[in-house]
Design a protein around this motif. Structure first.
Motif, mmCIF file in Angstrom:
data_model
loop_
_atom_site.group_PDB
_atom_site.id
_atom_site.type_symbol
_atom_site.label_atom_id
_atom_site.label_comp_id
_atom_site.label_asym_id
_atom_site.label_seq_id
_atom_site.Cartn_x
_atom_site.Cartn_y
_atom_site.Cartn_z
ATOM 1 N N GLU A 132 -4.479 1.331 2.019
ATOM 2 C CA GLU A 132 -4.763 1.010 0.619
ATOM 3 C C GLU A 132 -6.245 1.243 0.328
ATOM 4 O OE1 GLU A 132 -4.010 -2.641 -2.424
ATOM 5 O OE2 GLU A 132 -3.017 -2.744 -0.473
ATOM 6 N N LYS A 133 -6.519 1.736 -0.878
ATOM 7 C CA LYS A 133 -7.911 2.023 -1.227
ATOM 8 C C LYS A 133 -8.714 0.724 -1.303
ATOM 9 C CE LYS A 133 -7.536 6.493 -2.011
ATOM 10 N NZ LYS A 133 -6.482 6.577 -0.963
ATOM 11 N N GLN B 22 -4.665 12.224 -6.897
ATOM 12 C CA GLN B 22 -3.860 11.141 -6.361
ATOM 13 C C GLN B 22 -4.718 9.992 -5.829
ATOM 14 O OE1 GLN B 22 -0.674 10.973 -6.901
ATOM 15 N NE2 GLN B 22 -0.523 8.994 -5.868
ATOM 16 N N ARG B 23 -5.815 10.327 -5.154
ATOM 17 C CA ARG B 23 -6.654 9.271 -4.554
ATOM 18 C C ARG B 23 -7.334 8.458 -5.643
ATOM 19 N NH1 ARG B 23 -9.756 13.901 -1.912
ATOM 20 N NH2 ARG B 23 -9.156 14.629 -3.981
ATOM 21 N N ASP C 90 -2.865 6.668 4.379
ATOM 22 C CA ASP C 90 -1.877 5.707 3.887
ATOM 23 C C ASP C 90 -2.484 4.344 3.603
ATOM 24 O OD1 ASP C 90 -0.025 7.675 4.236
ATOM 25 O OD2 ASP C 90 0.454 7.059 6.283
ATOM 26 N N GLU D 7 2.310 8.583 -10.949
ATOM 27 C CA GLU D 7 1.479 9.349 -10.020
ATOM 28 C C GLU D 7 0.500 10.212 -10.813
ATOM 29 O OE1 GLU D 7 3.923 13.122 -8.841
ATOM 30 O OE2 GLU D 7 5.270 11.390 -8.722
ATOM 31 N N TYR E 295 -13.267 5.927 0.717
ATOM 32 C CA TYR E 295 -12.481 7.167 0.678
ATOM 33 C C TYR E 295 -13.330 8.355 0.271
ATOM 34 C CZ TYR E 295 -11.562 7.411 -4.492
ATOM 35 O OH TYR E 295 -11.648 7.515 -5.852
ATOM 36 N N ARG F 83 -5.566 2.303 -10.146
ATOM 37 C CA ARG F 83 -4.512 1.287 -10.212
ATOM 38 C C ARG F 83 -4.993 -0.030 -9.608
ATOM 39 N NH1 ARG F 83 1.621 2.618 -10.196
ATOM 40 N NH2 ARG F 83 1.621 3.531 -12.287
ATOM 41 N N LYS F 84 -5.569 0.114 -8.414
ATOM 42 C CA LYS F 84 -6.006 -1.082 -7.683
ATOM 43 C C LYS F 84 -7.055 -1.841 -8.496
ATOM 44 C CE LYS F 84 -6.835 -3.342 -3.604
ATOM 45 N NZ LYS F 84 -7.617 -2.999 -2.427
ATOM 46 N N GLU G 295 -4.804 6.148 -7.244
ATOM 47 C CA GLU G 295 -4.528 4.917 -6.489
ATOM 48 C C GLU G 295 -5.658 3.913 -6.668
ATOM 49 O OE1 GLU G 295 -3.872 6.210 -2.456
ATOM 50 O OE2 GLU G 295 -2.220 7.505 -3.108
#
Length: 847
Positions: free
Chosen positions: A320-321, A364-365, A318, A393, A346, A371-372, A368
């Motif tokens: 944040e990356k 998914q990873r 959970d 997603e 990660y 996006r970041k 994320e």
RNA sequence: GCCGGAGUGGCGGAAUGGCAGACGCGAUCGACUCAAAAUCGAUUGUCCGAAAGGACGUGUGGGUUCGAGUCCCACCUCCGGUACCA
């Protein structure tokens, strides 16, 4: 007026079921006559006529006193052993102790008492209680893994694995428990915490010993087929743990400074969707890669921070990356595109190659992370029907109803087709290949602790790691003053012991001071039982091949992965070394469920611990043993309820009294005569039929996955019927029927309550019940002349009719139609259909 | 999230697609007892009914079947395992 027992016998006060006296009596017999000892081929007393059965309960770790889990597992194991014996098998049921390990060492740290002393004390109390429970063990084979004559052979086997290249030493990132001050195997880290003490583990780079279990990954998977019967979920857990995944390796080249980075991916079909590239913080090429770049310090700082995290923190999904962009790019081998590189925590060094291609549109990873860091997301898989995919997603699907898009010549293919094509292309260009990856990692076996088996290696500055020659084994564990771990093994302080000569060059050498993981000790103990006093070898292969595999292994499901996987690996490695013939150690596995109290796991802090010794002294071993088997199906858990123990005690007392209050011997001779039994009628016949029913039911439920709760229930029914019918059985035939019922009940309850079973049998029939074959039901007494059929109208129960057992369908329907009760339900309508299930029911269907 | 397992009386639990609730606990009543305990016996899913009897009932909703606790589909809850595994 209840006159059944109202004879003058009552004047002398009816004796009571004295469990403790009965148990002491039979235990003395078994000990004096060594009843449960069994011979191997070539030994005196060996009976080649009988098939062998190796029944084995997982060896206990002797700490303090046995708990209810032990009571249950030995009750279950012993029931199986007794049942097999009476079915004509030569049963081997041995006992030993997994006596190296941390609790004894921690106790030594606290009190200064040598672990050997406290361990011996625990073993003595375990042995005393197992004897007290009357478990049918061949005590001549008793062993403990901390005894030099046992661990000598653990070392010997380690050396064979070392010679085979299956034991090696290397430096790697390991999981370190700061509290226990030792490294742990992956299997011993639960949710980022030490399996033993619950402390959060931290990564550490250390030189350690490993077993090459990964070499056996495919065989460990394939040989599930060789098992006869293992619980499906245990097999699944091991499968998942091994974690085989098929995919491809693709090489991404970083032109500056010129390094090839292979990545593993299960989705080579999405290679065109790779928009960036990520390295694990531990990646060995990282330093070289960032050398001289503008943000090298920033990267180093990030890496240092990542390495400081506990395994639990780092594994938190959970979170944040995070990551840092490198001032480097790599080239995608399929389209020549340059994509940016990152370092991010990660990505794990332990899995795959420690580097990944990131496909944010379909992972998914990666999504994320993209996006970041505001990275491009390129969709390369789309639903076949042309519909849109959700925006917020990653689009992850196993469906084949999708097509590859935006991927050059892969466009329009299914994922499976695209995978084949892309792997072919990569192979042709030398930029990749088909690859298989495993989650399983090599077994880290060294521990920086004292109370374990010394690793028989001498470190020599000239010769390196040199094995101690076989004739110098065992390398004995020296006594030391201070057991406290200090980040290295306490053995390192025993300088007289550490400093030695190199077996190869005779120069000065230092002994390996780490000890072995205790799971090594328990990975082969089932072989030592077979030939426990052998001083030339760990075991004679011919003897081992006779007894192996273990026919029935019994233990807790908590060992589903650790012990069972390690033991399977050892067995295969020993087979490869020519030491044994079998590939799999345990043909059948039974895992017993955990006993709780008040719905919760027992623990000292909750104060809900059940001490078996207390119950055994209050109720007797037979009651305690029968109770744990009666609580519910043994493979499931159950809640310990004192009233339930009372109930079992009540039942055993009733059985004992039934036998004790039988009419005199003379009146009941010939009770087992089948011709006489078949000629009876009335209540005598009823009780005999019930006895045969109980035999049949008990036998079937025993065979059907050890349904002990219903086996015991069947014997209870028999005893209840005997009491119920007792008043009507005042004849010689009645006395015989009661004797047969009591003897049968004793015989059937024997696997659970061996002392009472022996006592009842002796009282009624004389002799020894364990020497009597398991009873077989008489079909003729099982069969009924008249049976009750259920009559349904439209599936609803409306009537019961008595029909002769041999009535045919026409006759049954005739009887059904004669029933007046049914007329009301039929209401004048003619059945459109009449279903007759012989022996069961009749269903009339009306509209 | 993924992979297993399980949902049935007041409780633990039984039921090769064929009488739901065996057996045990608990509870109620009776016998024995001065009394109690122990023991023996009876009753004990819910609702309606004085009774005979009837209706309902195995987590939820659908389906297959003469018939479903059991098989199929969808879902809910609990337990266990596992998880940035690329």
């Amino acid at each position: 007026m209840n006159a059944a027992t109202g004879d003058d016998r009552e004047q002398e006060r009816p004796a009571r079921y004295d469990a403790r006296a009965i148990e002491a009596k039979w235990q003395a017999v078994w000990a004096a006559e060594k009843t449960w000892e069994v011979a191997s081929p070539g030994e005196p007393g060996f009976d080649p006529e009988k098939p062998k059965a190796y029944v084995l309960v997982m060896l206990p770790y002797p700490s303090g006193e046995p708990h209810v889990g032990h009571l249950k597992v030995y009750s279950v194991g012993d029931a199986i052993a007794h049942y097999r014996r009476r079915n004509g098998y030569r049963v081997l049921q041995p006992m030993g102790y997994d006596s190296f390990g941390l609790p004894a060492e921690n106790h030594a740290i606290r009190t200064g008492e040598h672990p050997r002393i406290s361990t011996e004390r625990s073993i003595a109390s375990f042995r005393r209680q197992f004897l007290d429970w009357g478990v049918s063990i061949d005590w001549s084979r008793e062993l403990s893994t901390s005894a030099p004559d046992y661990y000598r052979w653990t070392q010997w086997i380690f050396l064979r694995l070392f010679e085979a290249g299956l034991a090696y030493r290397t430096e790697a990132a390991v999981q370190w428990c700061p509290k226990d001050q030792t490294v742990l195997a992956n299997e011993q880290v639960i949710d980022g915490r030490c399996e033993r003490c619950g402390t959060e583990v931290v990564p550490k780079k250390l030189e350690q010993w490993y077993f090459r279990i990964t070499d056996y990954a495919d065989r460990l998977l394939a040989d599930f087929d060789r098992l006869e019967s293992w619980p499906e979920h245990v097999v699944t857990m091991q499968r998942n743990w091994i974690g085989r995944s098929e995919g491809a390796e693709a090489v991404f080249r970083c032109e500056e400074p010129g390094i090839d980075f292979p990545v593993f991916t299960t989705r080579p079909d999405t290679l065109y969707g790779a928009t960036f590239f990520v390295l694990a913080p531990e990646h060995p090429e990282l330093d070289r890669l960032i050398e001289g770049t503008g943000n090298a310090d920033e990267v180093r700082e990030y890496v240092a921070a990542a390495l400081r995290q506990t395994t639990g923190e780092r594994g938190d999904e959970d979170r944040e990356k995070t990551g840092v962009r490198l001032e480097r790019t790599v080239v995608n081998p399929v389209n020549g595109e340059s994509i940016p590189m990152f370092v991010a925590d990660y990505v794990l060094m332990e899995y795959g190659t420690g580097a990944i291609m990131a496909v944010p549109a379909h992972d998914q990873r990666d999504f994320e992370f993209a996006r970041k860091f505001d990275l491009p997301i390129r969709q390369v898989v789309a639903p076949a029907d042309g519909s849109e995919v959700p925006a917020g997603e990653a689009f992850v699907t196993q469906s084949e109803d999708v097509r590859i898009v935006n991927s050059g010549d892969l466009d329009g293919l299914t994922p499976a087709g695209a995978k084949r094509k892309i792997i072919d292309e990569l192979e042709a260009e030398g930029r990749g290949r088909l690859a298989v990856n495993y989650r399983l990692r090599d077994w880290l076996l060294s521990r920086q602790r004292y109370w374990g088996c010394p690793i028989p290696i001498v470190h020599c500055p000239e010769c390196g790691s040199v094995p101690v020659p076989d004739d110098q084994l065992p390398v004995e564990l020296p006594d030391i003053e201070d057991y406290r771990p200090k980040g290295k093994s306490p053995l390192a302080t025993a300088s007289d012991w550490v400093e030695t000569t190199c077996p190869r060059c005779d120069g000065p050498g230092r002994r390996e001071t780490d000890t072995m993981d205790t799971f090594v000790d328990s990975s082969w103990y089932f072989l030592r039982y077979l030939d426990p006093r052998n001083t030339a070898l760990p075991f004679d292969r011919r003897i081992a091949d006779h007894w192996m595999p273990v026919d029935q292994y019994i233990g807790g499901v908590e060992h589903a992965i650790l012990h069972l996987l390690y033991a399977r690996f050892f067995t295969k490695a020993l087979a490869d070394a020519g030491l044994i013939g079998v590939q799999e150690p345990f043909a059948n596995l039974f895992t017993q469920g955990m006993i709780t109290r008040d719905g919760a796991k027992m623990s000292k802090s909750k104060g809900n611990v059940v001490d078996p010794a207390e119950y055994v002294s209050r109720y007797g071993a037979d009651t305690a043993r029968t109770y744990v088997c009666f609580m519910g199906p043994p493979d499931r858990g159950g809640d310990w309820v004192d009233e339930g123990v009372d109930g079992v005690q009540r039942f055993l007392s009733r059985l004992w009294r039934l036998a004790a209050e039988l009419p005199s011997d003379a009146d009941r001779a010939g009770a087992f005569d089948r011709d006489w039994q078949r000629g009876t009628s009335g209540p005598v016949r009823e009780l005999l039929a019930k006895s045969h029913w109980a035999i049949d039911k008990a036998t079937r439920d025993f065979e059907r996955d050890f349904q002990f709760n219903t086996v015991i229930a069947a014997v209870m029914e028999l005893v209840n019927d005997a009491y119920r019918l007792r008043g009507e059985l005042g004849t010689d035939d009645g006395a015989r029927a009661l004797a047969f019922a009591a003897a049968t009940a004793g015989s059937l309850i024997f696997p659970f309550a061996p002392h009472l079973g022996s006592e009842v049998w002796e009282m009624v029939e004389g002799g020894r019940v364990w020497e009597v074959p398991w009873p077989a039901a008489d079909e003729e007494l099982l069969a009924k002349d008249v049976i009750t059929l259920v009559v349904q109208v439209n599936g609803k129960l409306r009537d019961r009719i008595e029909v002769p057992a041999d009535a045919d369908e026409a006759r049954i329907l005739e009887l059904v139609h004669a029933s007046e009760r049914l007329d009301a339900y039929l209401d004048g309508r003619e059945p459109v259909k009449e279903i007759v299930v012989p022996g069961r029911l009749v269903n009339l269907v009306v509209r």
